[in-house]
Every structure is written in C-alpha cells, then in structure tokens.
Write a protein that holds these residues in place. Structure first.
Motif, PDB file in Angstrom:
ATOM      1  N   VAL A 112       0.835  -1.206   0.000  1.00 37.35           N
ATOM      2  CA  VAL A 112       0.000   0.000   0.000  1.00 37.35           C
ATOM      3  C   VAL A 112       0.871   1.258   0.000  1.00 37.35           C
ATOM      4  CG1 VAL A 112      -1.688   1.311   1.336  1.00 37.35           C
ATOM      5  CG2 VAL A 112      -1.934  -1.160   1.099  1.00 37.35           C
ATOM      6  N   ALA A 113       1.945   1.242   0.812  1.00 35.28           N
ATOM      7  CA  ALA A 113       2.814   2.417   0.883  1.00 35.28           C
ATOM      8  C   ALA A 113       3.484   2.689  -0.459  1.00 35.28           C
ATOM      9  CB  ALA A 113       3.858   2.220   1.970  1.00 35.28           C
ATOM     10  N   CYS A 114       3.993   1.651  -1.109  1.00 39.49           N
ATOM     11  CA  CYS A 114       4.661   1.843  -2.408  1.00 39.49           C
ATOM     12  C   CYS A 114       3.664   2.227  -3.495  1.00 39.49           C
ATOM     13  CB  CYS A 114       5.418   0.575  -2.787  1.00 39.49           C
ATOM     14  SG  CYS A 114       6.843   0.243  -1.720  1.00 39.49           S
ATOM     15  N   PHE A 115       2.451   1.657  -3.423  1.00 45.22           N
ATOM     16  CA  PHE A 115       1.410   2.039  -4.378  1.00 45.22           C
ATOM     17  C   PHE A 115       1.124   3.543  -4.269  1.00 45.22           C
ATOM     18  CE2 PHE A 115      -2.899   2.762  -5.731  1.00 45.22           C
ATOM     19  CZ  PHE A 115      -3.050   1.962  -6.852  1.00 45.22           C
ATOM     20  N   SER A 116       0.978   4.048  -3.047  1.00 40.99           N
ATOM     21  CA  SER A 116       0.707   5.471  -2.840  1.00 40.99           C
ATOM     22  C   SER A 116       1.865   6.326  -3.322  1.00 40.99           C
ATOM     23  CB  SER A 116       0.440   5.737  -1.358  1.00 40.99           C
ATOM     24  OG  SER A 116      -0.685   5.002  -0.908  1.00 40.99           O
ATOM     25  N   ALA A 117       3.102   5.849  -3.117  1.00 44.69           N
ATOM     26  CA  ALA A 117       4.265   6.625  -3.559  1.00 44.69           C
ATOM     27  C   ALA A 117       4.309   6.735  -5.076  1.00 44.69           C
ATOM     28  CB  ALA A 117       5.548   5.986  -3.028  1.00 44.69           C
ATOM     29  N   VAL A 118       3.995   5.640  -5.771  1.00 42.91           N
ATOM     30  CA  VAL A 118       4.006   5.676  -7.239  1.00 42.91           C
ATOM     31  C   VAL A 118       2.907   6.598  -7.760  1.00 42.91           C
ATOM     32  CG1 VAL A 118       3.660   4.305  -9.325  1.00 42.91           C
ATOM     33  CG2 VAL A 118       5.075   3.413  -7.481  1.00 42.91           C
ATOM     34  N   VAL A 119       1.704   6.487  -7.177  1.00 41.86           N
ATOM     35  CA  VAL A 119       0.591   7.330  -7.614  1.00 41.86           C
ATOM     36  C   VAL A 119       0.910   8.808  -7.390  1.00 41.86           C
ATOM     37  CG1 VAL A 119      -1.805   7.927  -7.142  1.00 41.86           C
ATOM     38  CG2 VAL A 119      -1.137   5.542  -7.316  1.00 41.86           C
ATOM     39  N   ALA A 120       1.628   9.106  -6.305  1.00 42.71           N
ATOM     40  CA  ALA A 120       2.009  10.495  -6.020  1.00 42.71           C
ATOM     41  C   ALA A 120       3.146  10.987  -6.893  1.00 42.71           C
ATOM     42  CB  ALA A 120       2.385  10.634  -4.545  1.00 42.71           C
ATOM     43  N   GLY A 121       3.702  10.118  -7.735  1.00 43.20           N
ATOM     44  CA  GLY A 121       4.766  10.534  -8.640  1.00 43.20           C
ATOM     45  C   GLY A 121       6.162  10.180  -8.180  1.00 43.20           C
ATOM     46  N   HIS A 122       6.314   9.448  -7.064  1.00 44.46           N
ATOM     47  CA  HIS A 122       7.638   9.088  -6.541  1.00 44.46           C
ATOM     48  C   HIS A 122       7.952   7.641  -6.930  1.00 44.46           C
ATOM     49  CE1 HIS A 122       7.615  12.822  -4.248  1.00 44.46           C
ATOM     50  NE2 HIS A 122       6.403  12.519  -3.833  1.00 44.46           N
ATOM     51  N   ARG A 123       8.030   7.428  -8.223  1.00 47.34           N
ATOM     52  CA  ARG A 123       8.248   6.066  -8.723  1.00 47.34           C
ATOM     53  C   ARG A 123       9.600   5.517  -8.286  1.00 47.34           C
ATOM     54  NH1 ARG A 123       8.514   6.078 -14.942  1.00 47.34           N
ATOM     55  NH2 ARG A 123       6.433   6.950 -14.625  1.00 47.34           N
ATOM     56  N   ARG A 124      10.641   6.306  -8.397  1.00 46.87           N
ATOM     57  CA  ARG A 124      11.983   5.813  -8.054  1.00 46.87           C
ATOM     58  C   ARG A 124      12.072   5.447  -6.574  1.00 46.87           C
ATOM     59  NH1 ARG A 124      16.846   9.586  -9.841  1.00 46.87           N
ATOM     60  NH2 ARG A 124      15.856   9.047 -11.838  1.00 46.87           N
ATOM     61  N   ALA A 125      11.464   6.248  -5.711  1.00 46.91           N
ATOM     62  CA  ALA A 125      11.492   5.945  -4.284  1.00 46.91           C
ATOM     63  C   ALA A 125      10.751   4.648  -3.987  1.00 46.91           C
ATOM     64  CB  ALA A 125      10.877   7.093  -3.490  1.00 46.91           C
ATOM     65  N   ALA A 126       9.623   4.419  -4.659  1.00 47.54           N
ATOM     66  CA  ALA A 126       8.863   3.193  -4.432  1.00 47.54           C
ATOM     67  C   ALA A 126       9.668   1.970  -4.860  1.00 47.54           C
ATOM     68  CB  ALA A 126       7.534   3.255  -5.186  1.00 47.54           C
ATOM     69  N   TRP A 127      10.273   2.031  -6.036  1.00 39.59           N
ATOM     70  CA  TRP A 127      11.087   0.904  -6.499  1.00 39.59           C
ATOM     71  C   TRP A 127      12.273   0.678  -5.556  1.00 39.59           C
ATOM     72  CZ3 TRP A 127       9.894  -2.717  -9.873  1.00 39.59           C
ATOM     73  CH2 TRP A 127       8.938  -2.457 -10.842  1.00 39.59           C
ATOM     74  N   THR A 128      12.864   1.753  -5.077  1.00 37.56           N
ATOM     75  CA  THR A 128      14.002   1.604  -4.163  1.00 37.56           C
ATOM     76  C   THR A 128      13.572   0.951  -2.852  1.00 37.56           C
ATOM     77  OG1 THR A 128      15.013   3.584  -5.115  1.00 37.56           O
ATOM     78  CG2 THR A 128      15.856   2.837  -2.991  1.00 37.56           C
ATOM     79  N   ALA A 129      12.417   1.345  -2.317  1.00 33.95           N
ATOM     80  CA  ALA A 129      11.928   0.736  -1.075  1.00 33.95           C
ATOM     81  C   ALA A 129      11.663  -0.752  -1.262  1.00 33.95           C
ATOM     82  CB  ALA A 129      10.660   1.456  -0.617  1.00 33.95           C
ATOM     83  N   VAL A 130      11.055  -1.118  -2.376  1.00 35.50           N
ATOM     84  CA  VAL A 130      10.809  -2.543  -2.655  1.00 35.50           C
ATOM     85  C   VAL A 130      12.124  -3.294  -2.797  1.00 35.50           C
ATOM     86  CG1 VAL A 130       9.902  -4.131  -4.388  1.00 35.50           C
ATOM     87  CG2 VAL A 130       8.547  -2.168  -3.674  1.00 35.50           C
TER      88      VAL A 130
END
Length: 409
Positions: A112-130
């Motif tokens: 859920v956290a990474c989904f929200s980050a990608v939707v907010a435009g922080h794609r690189r941060a979401a991929w890095t967290a995963v």
C-alpha cells in the motif's frame, strides 16, 4: 496588499480552477477510513498466519504486535509523506521478518505504501523501497539465518525469493496505471483552469473595449455640445437649449449602454436588454455626429453581416468619427462601405487639418479598433493621407457560412 491577499487565498484559488501545473498539493486529511480496516485485517491475518506457520516461524509476541501496529500506523501519512512512509514500512517489515515472525498480511503494508508513492509521482522511491525490502530479506534468509530466530531455522528456498520478487514487481507495476490516470486528470484540470482564465481575460478585454467605445464617443459629443451651449448661452439661448437637450439625450443613452455592459458582469450568460449595435445603426451615428458639428457622407450599403463582424464594423466607424470630432479641424467626413469577396472594407476619411498633439492615432481608441479587427482575423490601417487629413481603413473578413446575419438579429 494585493500580493498578500493572493498568497492568503492561494490554495482556495487553486482548487477553484485546479492546482498550478507541476504543483502537487498535500492532502490535509488523514486516511483513517481505509487504514483502520487494513490494520484490523493485518492483525487478524497475522494471527492466522502464525497458527499456520507454527513450528516454522517464531510466535507472535508483544514486540511483533507492536511492529504490526507501527507498520499500519505509518500508512496514515502516505498522502503527506509518501516517500518516508514507503521506506518506513519497508524497514519495519524487515525488522519484523528478521525477528523470525511469520510471513503474512504484514507485507500488504509495504504494498500500500509503495502504491501510494508511485501514484504520487515518486516512482523511483517506491522501487528503491521494494528493492531494499527484497535485498534485506535475501540477506537474512540465506546468509544471516544462523544467527536470527527461530533457532534451528534453515535457508529459505530460492523459489520463495522469486515469488516475493514477482509479488513486489506486480504491486509496483499495477500502480503505474493509477499514476498515469491521476497525472492525466491533473493535466486536464490544469488545462480547464487555463481555458477559464483565458476566457475571463478575453471577456474583460471585450468589456473594456465596449466601455471605451461607448464612453469615448458619447463624451466627445457631450464635450462639443457643451462648448456650443456655453458659447451661445447669451447670444442664442434657443440654440444653447438645443445643445443642452442633445447633452441630456446622449448622456442618457450612454448610461443605458454602460448599464447593459455592466449587467453582463452581474449576470453571466443572461440575455442582453437591447440588441447589439451594428451598421443598421449608422444613420443614428451620422445624426449624432451632425449634432457635434460634423457632416458625414455615407457611400455604399452595408451587406448582411455576422453579428460579431457587424458589431466590430459599427465600433470602428464610431471610433473613427469620434477621432475626427476630437482631433480634426475638419467639419466633413466620409464613410465608404464595400464588399470585396469575403472581406468587408470600411474607409473613413476626413480632410483635416489635425489638431492636438495626439492626433496621429496613438490613443486607446485606435488600439481598440486594431484589437477588434485582429480578433476577427482582419486589419486596421490608420494614418494621415498624402493630400491632408486622416484615413482609417478596415478590412474585416466575413465568416463563410455564418447565418447569424443582421436580418436574423
């Protein structure tokens, strides 16, 4: 003060027309409604997972439950700080798994956290967290499992890591369509905002032109008649009375036209009280000019015109005659009307001579005529004639196939 008012009303104005392009406003609401059921699902699901993995993983102790609550609580900030929440949930889940607690719905918090980050435009941060979560799990499950609980645990199969990696990639990939759709909505909202501001600017310019044309012409006639009345007040009272009557009639007419223009501001979209002026009102314009001491000769008949062209043509003639009254020493002017294919040609001449320093056409009136013509795709030429005097030449294109003609109005 104006700048302070704009800064104070900034967020409210954004959402009236949409946020400025490239700006990502922070939501002021905490997502309690979605986070509360998710927390209940994670806590209950983890109990079931603990029973299913009993003997394989460590039991749920108070520390594990605290970690589950922390991971869920972090999701409350996923709209305000999506990057921090993505890394925070990943770190919390790593600690939870590193303590040997059972796999289960706790991984949903990272999703859920990474989904929200990608939707907010922080794609690189979401991929890095995963990637951090997966790399940390691989390190614990294949190299550090000897020193981590539960005791006697062996290395995890690599197939499990492939499943975890596939799950992580699928979660982030599924968030991409949502991000794309949100950005498309933001672009459409910004475009609607720009269109609304553009329409408002055009409407303000139109009203400013209308007010200038009405007031400039009327006040010029009133000024001339007032001069005549003052000059003849003692020697010819009857003629002075006629001048004062003209002043009263013209001021009443001007007030009515100004009121009509202002009514369009108070009631947008409402029907006007009177028909828009056009070349059918040219005889009245000639009579008004005659009252100001200017004899106007008209050559040619106005053809059927679209309403916008008809209004622009009338205002051009009105402003040109006003220019003659104010800036020319001539008592005669000629208005020539003609149609050249799909172009209406207007020519207004006076014999001069010019009077006053601003008689060369640098005022707001001629600029307004040029703006009217340009809005229809036409042109205005204004300047002194070679043989003396002043000339205004207007070419206004006729919209082909436009049936909103003078007869229709």
């Amino acid at each position: 003060m104006e700048g302070q008012r704009e800064r104070g009303a900034g967020p409210r104005r954004w959402w009236r027309y949409g946020p400025p392009e490239g700006h990502r406003p922070r939501s002021g609401r905490w997502p309690w409604r979605s986070t509360a059921p998710l927390t209940a699902f994670v806590l209950l699901g983890s109990d079931f997972a603990a029973h299913a993995q009993e003997g394989e993983r460590a039991a749920l102790d108070p520390f594990a439950r605290v970690l589950l609550v922390v991971a869920c609580a972090l999701l409350l900030g996923r709209r305000r700080c999506p990057v921090a929440v993505a890394f925070g949930t990943a770190a919390t889940v790593l600690i939870y798994l590193g303590a040997g607690h059972p796999y289960g719905p706790v991984l949903l918090t990272v999703a859920v956290a990474c989904f929200s980050a990608v939707v907010a435009g922080h794609r690189r941060a979401a991929w890095t967290a995963v990637a951090v979560l997966w790399a940390g799990h691989v390190l614990m499950a294949h190299w550090q499992y000897r020193w981590l609980p539960p005791a006697g645990d062996g290395a995890a199969p690599w197939g499990q890591e492939a499943v975890v990696a596939t799950w992580a990639v699928a979660v982030v990939a599924l968030s991409e369509p949502a991000r794309t759709r949100r950005e498309q909505w933001a672009r459409e909202r910004a475009e609607r905002a720009r269109a609304a501001r553009r329409r408002a600017d055009e409407e303000r310019l139109r009203i400013a032109r209308e007010l200038h044309d009405v007031l400039a012409h009327s006040i010029s006639v009133i000024n001339v008649q007032a001069g005549v009345g003052l000059a003849l007040l003692d020697t010819d009272p009857e003629q002075a009375r006629t001048a004062l009557t003209t002043i009263k009639a013209k001021s009443t007419e001007a007030l009515g036209e100004v009121r009509q223009v202002l009514d369009s501001l108070r009631a947008p979209g409402a029907a006007p009280r009177a028909l828009a002026p056009g070349l059918s009102g040219l005889p009245e314009l000639v009579r008004e000019a005659a009252g100001a001491g200017l004899t106007v000769g008209v050559e040619g008949e106005p053809p059927p015109l679209p309403s916008a062209t008809d209004l622009a043509a009338f205002r051009v003639v009105q402003e040109a005659l006003t220019h003659v009254v104010r800036h020319s020493g001539s008592g005669h002017a000629r208005v020539c009307l003609g149609r050249d294919g799909t172009v209406l040609r207007l020519r207004i001449d006076d014999d001069g001579p010019a009077t006053g320093a601003d008689a060369g056409g640098g005022g707001n009136g001629l600029a307004g005529m040029r703006e009217r013509a340009a809005a229809l795709g036409g042109t205005i030429e204004a300047g002194p004639r070679p043989d003396g005097g002043f000339r205004v030449l207007a070419c206004l294109p006729l919209a082909p196939g436009d049936t909103d003609t003078e007869e229709d109005r």
